[in-house]
Design an enzyme around this catalytic site. Sequence first.
Site, PDB file in Angstrom:
ATOM      1  N   HIS A  90      25.363  56.210   3.764  1.00  0.00           N
ATOM      2  CA  HIS A  90      26.171  55.089   4.243  1.00  0.00           C
ATOM      3  C   HIS A  90      26.661  55.381   5.664  1.00  0.00           C
ATOM      4  CE1 HIS A  90      29.273  52.090   4.665  1.00  0.00           C
ATOM      5  NE2 HIS A  90      28.726  51.455   3.644  1.00  0.00           N
ATOM      6  N   GLU A 111      21.670  48.052   6.305  1.00  0.00           N
ATOM      7  CA  GLU A 111      23.041  47.689   6.664  1.00  0.00           C
ATOM      8  C   GLU A 111      23.269  47.935   8.161  1.00  0.00           C
ATOM      9  OE1 GLU A 111      25.994  47.827   3.149  1.00  0.00           O
ATOM     10  OE2 GLU A 111      25.896  49.813   4.001  1.00  0.00           O
TER      11      GLU A 111
HETATM   12  P1  PGA Z   1      31.098  45.001   3.798  1.00  0.00           P
HETATM   13  O1  PGA Z   1      30.595  46.481   3.491  1.00  0.00           O
HETATM   14  O2  PGA Z   1      30.459  44.089   2.786  1.00  0.00           O
HETATM   15  O3  PGA Z   1      32.601  45.072   3.636  1.00  0.00           O
HETATM   16  O4  PGA Z   1      30.686  44.678   5.173  1.00  0.00           O
HETATM   17  C1  PGA Z   1      29.279  46.748   3.093  1.00  0.00           C
HETATM   18  C2  PGA Z   1      29.067  48.232   2.963  1.00  0.00           C
HETATM   19  O5  PGA Z   1      29.667  48.984   3.753  1.00  0.00           O
HETATM   20  O6  PGA Z   1      28.318  48.696   2.105  1.00  0.00           O
END
Ligand code: PGA
Length: 244
Positions: A99, A168
């Site tokens: 992450h 992401e």
């Molecule tokens: P968010 O976070 O939906 O609050 O943008 C997603 C994540 O960090 O996995």
Amino acid sequence: MTNKYIYFIANWKMFGNLRTLNSLNKVISFVKKFNKNKLKLIYCPPTTLISPLKDKLKLTSIDIGAQNCHESDVYGANTGQVNSKMLKSVGAKYVIIGHSENRQLGENNHLINLKIKSSIKSGLKIIFCIGESLSQKKKGTTKKILLQQITQGLKNIKNKKNIFIAYEPIWAIGSGLIPRDSEIFEIVKFIKHKVKGSKVLYGGSVSLKNINVLKKINNVDGFLVGGASQNSKNFIDIIKKTFN
Ligand code: PGA
């Protein structure tokens, strides 16, 4: 997107306590009425809540994931750390690795690779996060960065069947911003081309406001949801909208 199996992964980050788990009663009754062949729901609470959540979810189809693990699968003198074997033993089936919030703390692709290998050995499924920063996007190096993260993160891993890739973009996390739908489609296509047979999720500011757009991107296999997963009603509404 509505005709296939969709993954929803709730990433609670460093939020939640024993009392918060009561709010999941709504989610449990919602999921019981839902078509099991369409939705796969996975909750990734903080480590402290994995075991009590396991009890709570035992008669449901909802699975549990952890948010990170140590790179070694053997016990050792590592104060404050938890390894993949320990997570598995208390009920985690999945683990989020790579992450960006952990990459920002110094986790590099090599360490991520070791964590993925140890998690595979412990029998966990992996939610492997990749994504570019805003400056990398502006420089036009998104694909180069993603390829580096994929190549180094998955180095020497032959069997990738239990690895989900979560795209992401760092700049989209918690910001309310998302890439254009055509950009997500293109990136997901790129990832699927590089990692054959992989399931690819999108994460970063998924919300009730944008799910109608996101759900139409037909190569996306599901969503990693942070902030919007912490309120059960809101999360259920996002899921309902996805299938409507
Ligand atoms: P968010 O976070 O939906 O609050 O943008 C997603 C994540 O960090 O996995």
